[in-house]
Scaffold this active site. Structure first.
Site, PDB file in Angstrom:
ATOM      1  N   ASP A 197       0.863  -1.178   0.000  1.00 49.98           N
ATOM      2  CA  ASP A 197       0.000   0.000   0.000  1.00 49.98           C
ATOM      3  C   ASP A 197       0.903   1.232   0.000  1.00 49.98           C
ATOM      4  O   ASP A 197       1.636   1.474   0.955  1.00 49.98           O
ATOM      5  CB  ASP A 197      -0.919  -0.014   1.228  1.00 49.98           C
ATOM      6  CG  ASP A 197      -2.001   1.060   1.149  1.00 49.98           C
ATOM      7  OD1 ASP A 197      -1.722   2.130   0.572  1.00 49.98           O
ATOM      8  OD2 ASP A 197      -3.109   0.835   1.669  1.00 49.98           O
TER       9      ASP A 197
ATOM     10  N   TYR B 148      -5.683  10.785  -3.837  1.00 50.99           N
ATOM     11  CA  TYR B 148      -6.045  12.089  -3.273  1.00 50.99           C
ATOM     12  C   TYR B 148      -5.072  12.604  -2.230  1.00 50.99           C
ATOM     13  O   TYR B 148      -5.308  13.637  -1.625  1.00 50.99           O
ATOM     14  CB  TYR B 148      -7.463  12.041  -2.679  1.00 50.99           C
ATOM     15  CG  TYR B 148      -7.723  10.918  -1.703  1.00 50.99           C
ATOM     16  CD1 TYR B 148      -7.287  10.994  -0.392  1.00 50.99           C
ATOM     17  CD2 TYR B 148      -8.401   9.767  -2.096  1.00 50.99           C
ATOM     18  CE1 TYR B 148      -7.513   9.963   0.502  1.00 50.99           C
ATOM     19  CE2 TYR B 148      -8.633   8.725  -1.217  1.00 50.99           C
ATOM     20  CZ  TYR B 148      -8.190   8.824   0.083  1.00 50.99           C
ATOM     21  OH  TYR B 148      -8.405   7.796   0.961  1.00 50.99           O
TER      22      TYR B 148
HETATM   23  C1  PLP Z   1      -5.583   6.800   3.170  1.00 49.78           C
HETATM   24  C2  PLP Z   1      -5.304   5.342   3.147  1.00 49.78           C
HETATM   25  C3  PLP Z   1      -6.243   4.431   2.630  1.00 49.78           C
HETATM   26  C4  PLP Z   1      -7.605   4.905   2.203  1.00 49.78           C
HETATM   27  O1  PLP Z   1      -8.304   3.978   1.441  1.00 49.78           O
HETATM   28  P1  PLP Z   1      -9.641   4.446   0.709  1.00 49.78           P
HETATM   29  O2  PLP Z   1     -10.175   3.222   0.116  1.00 49.78           O
HETATM   30  O3  PLP Z   1      -9.264   5.514  -0.266  1.00 49.78           O
HETATM   31  O4  PLP Z   1     -10.559   5.043   1.738  1.00 49.78           O
HETATM   32  C5  PLP Z   1      -5.875   3.094   2.550  1.00 49.78           C
HETATM   33  N1  PLP Z   1      -4.658   2.680   2.991  1.00 49.78           N
HETATM   34  C6  PLP Z   1      -3.762   3.537   3.522  1.00 49.78           C
HETATM   35  C7  PLP Z   1      -2.443   3.028   3.972  1.00 49.78           C
HETATM   36  C8  PLP Z   1      -4.070   4.878   3.622  1.00 49.78           C
HETATM   37  O5  PLP Z   1      -3.184   5.716   4.169  1.00 49.78           O
END
Ligand code: PLP
Length: 412
Positions: A197, A222
């Site tokens: 991630d 974003y």
């Molecule tokens: C911000 C973030 C997300 C957000 O996931 P969404 O599906 O866009 O809500 C996921 N993983 C990490 C590590 C993040 O920092």
């Protein structure tokens, strides 16, 4: 020796990225240190969106899927993000949210790594990553294993039963960077796939997915990519996996010929098979347009400034804020620290609310972490200086004790 605002101004004057800040529409009177949660608005994006709405949608109507190139926007945007994360242009697609892409790639990876029964993640991974892993394990009848904190615990939890190792490149709380090359090598040695991630990495930190031999990755559009609230996310699959990759959300836009309207699913060749349904086109076009900011900007320069801002902040914190009970919880070693610095303080929530009331915007993560994100494309050294001065003032005057700063908020 005390650091002066003049020293900060000199650093800004020497900053090769300083002109990029002019390309953002930042509100007056605000010091924005939360680009790690929601990136700032590039100045040119509203006009691009107005054109997309008025001309492409309003006038072009359905024709714009072809004539305005909407149908290829996900691929084009993925190719531009690829450069920022050390991937080839045909290895990245843009679709859905990070959570949904985690689901697609966890399932795909586990299925592809046949006979493996364990999905491995880490305690304290981002909650959505953990929640999706829990549901994927349940769905596939796999067992979910949590590695304890630290590299040794992670490596100890890796064995030949692991199908996919899903982890964050940069920890959202502490900002610690995990050693991607080493972890990929260890996973490869036991035949486990890695799924990274990159939500806190892309656009702020150098990432070398292909050089590290990563298998899969996802990340937000974003945050440091500035795609706007709820922008679509990206998904990476190493080219060597494309032919066998079967993701579970087999929607029509991941079909090899969507407009053949066949009754049976056959995956598109290559990375396009990660698509599912019709993309949120306005959001996707906003993200694509926002990425213009990175044109001609070297990721190494971004990283260098990110490190320098973090170092500057920590020096100021040690001088000005340590006496008020703040401790730095991010790594002190810049080599293992991402583009944020987190401080722990028992009164962190109220302190951050008091700062936000003064236009200094960071955020708070329970129970006691205040986060300051340094988006290198628009944060200046004087901003860092002024933010620490304001925090010291909030502590000195006790301004954070005002009852209004203790009122709970839904989004922190
Ligand atoms: C911000 C973030 C997300 C957000 O996931 P969404 O599906 O866009 O809500 C996921 N993983 C990490 C590590 C993040 O920092």
């Amino acid at each position: 020796m005390a650091i002066t605002r003049q020293q900060a101004a000199v650093l800004d004057a020497d900053d090769e990225l300083a002109p990029v800040r002019e390309r953002f529409a930042l509100p007056a009177g605000v010091i924005y240190l939360d680009g790690n949660s929601l990136g700032a608005l590039p100045r040119h994006v509203p006009a691009r969106l107005a054109r997309a709405i008025e001309d492409e949608w309003g006038q072009g109507l359905i024709r714009s899927w072809n004539d305005a190139g909407w149908i290829d926007a996900a691929r084009r945007t993925g190719a531009r993000i690829a450069r920022l994360i050390g991937a080839a242009a045909d290895e990245v697609s843009v679709a859905d949210s990070t959570s949904v892409n985690l689901f697609k790639l966890m399932v795909a990876g586990m299925r592809q790594n046949r006979g493996r029964t364990v999905l491995l993640t880490q305690h304290r991974n981002f909650p959505t990553d953990l929640y999706i892993a829990q549901s994927v394990a349940e769905l596939l009848g796999a067992s979910l294993r949590y590695a304890g904190p630290g590299d040794d615990a992670l490596l100890a939890a890796l064995d030949r039963s692991v199908g996919v190792l899903a982890l964050s490149h940069i920890d959202y709380r502490s900002g610690r960077i995990q050693p991607m090359h080493e972890i990929c090598a260890a996973a490869r040695a036991v035949g486990a796939f890695t799924l990274w991630d990159l939500s806190h990495s892309a656009g702020a930190t150098e990432v070398a997915l292909d050089a590290a031999g990563a298998d899969f990755a996802v990340g937000c559009g974003y945050k440091y990519l500035n795609g706007g609230p709820g922008a679509p996310a990206f998904a990476f699959a190493a080219r060597r996996h494309h032919d066998r990759l079967r993701q579970p959300l087999s929607g029509w836009l991941g079909h090899e010929q969507p407009f053949a309207f066949a009754e049976t699913f056959a995956p598109a060749p290559g990375i396009d098979r990660l698509q599912c349904g019709t993309p949120p086109m306005l959001s996707l076009l906003a993200l694509e347009s926002a990425l213009d900011i990175f044109d001609g900007v070297d990721v190494a320069a971004i990283r260098a400034k990110s490190v320098a801002l973090g170092e500057f902040f920590i020096r100021l914190v040690n001088n000005e804020l340590a006496p008020f009970g703040f401790t730095v919880v991010s790594p002190r070693d810049a080599a293992t620290r991402g583009s944020q610095v987190s401080l722990a303080h028992a009164q962190g929530f109220s302190i951050m609310q008091a700062l936000i009331a003064r236009g200094i915007i960071g955020d708070f993560r329970a129970p006691d972490i205040v986060r300051f994100g340094f988006a290198p494309l628009y944060v200046r050294y004087v901003d860092v200086f002024d933010a620490v001065e304001a925090a010291a003032d909030v502590m000195r005057t006790g301004a954070w004790k005002e009852p209004r700063f203790a009122a709970p908020k839904t989004v922190t």
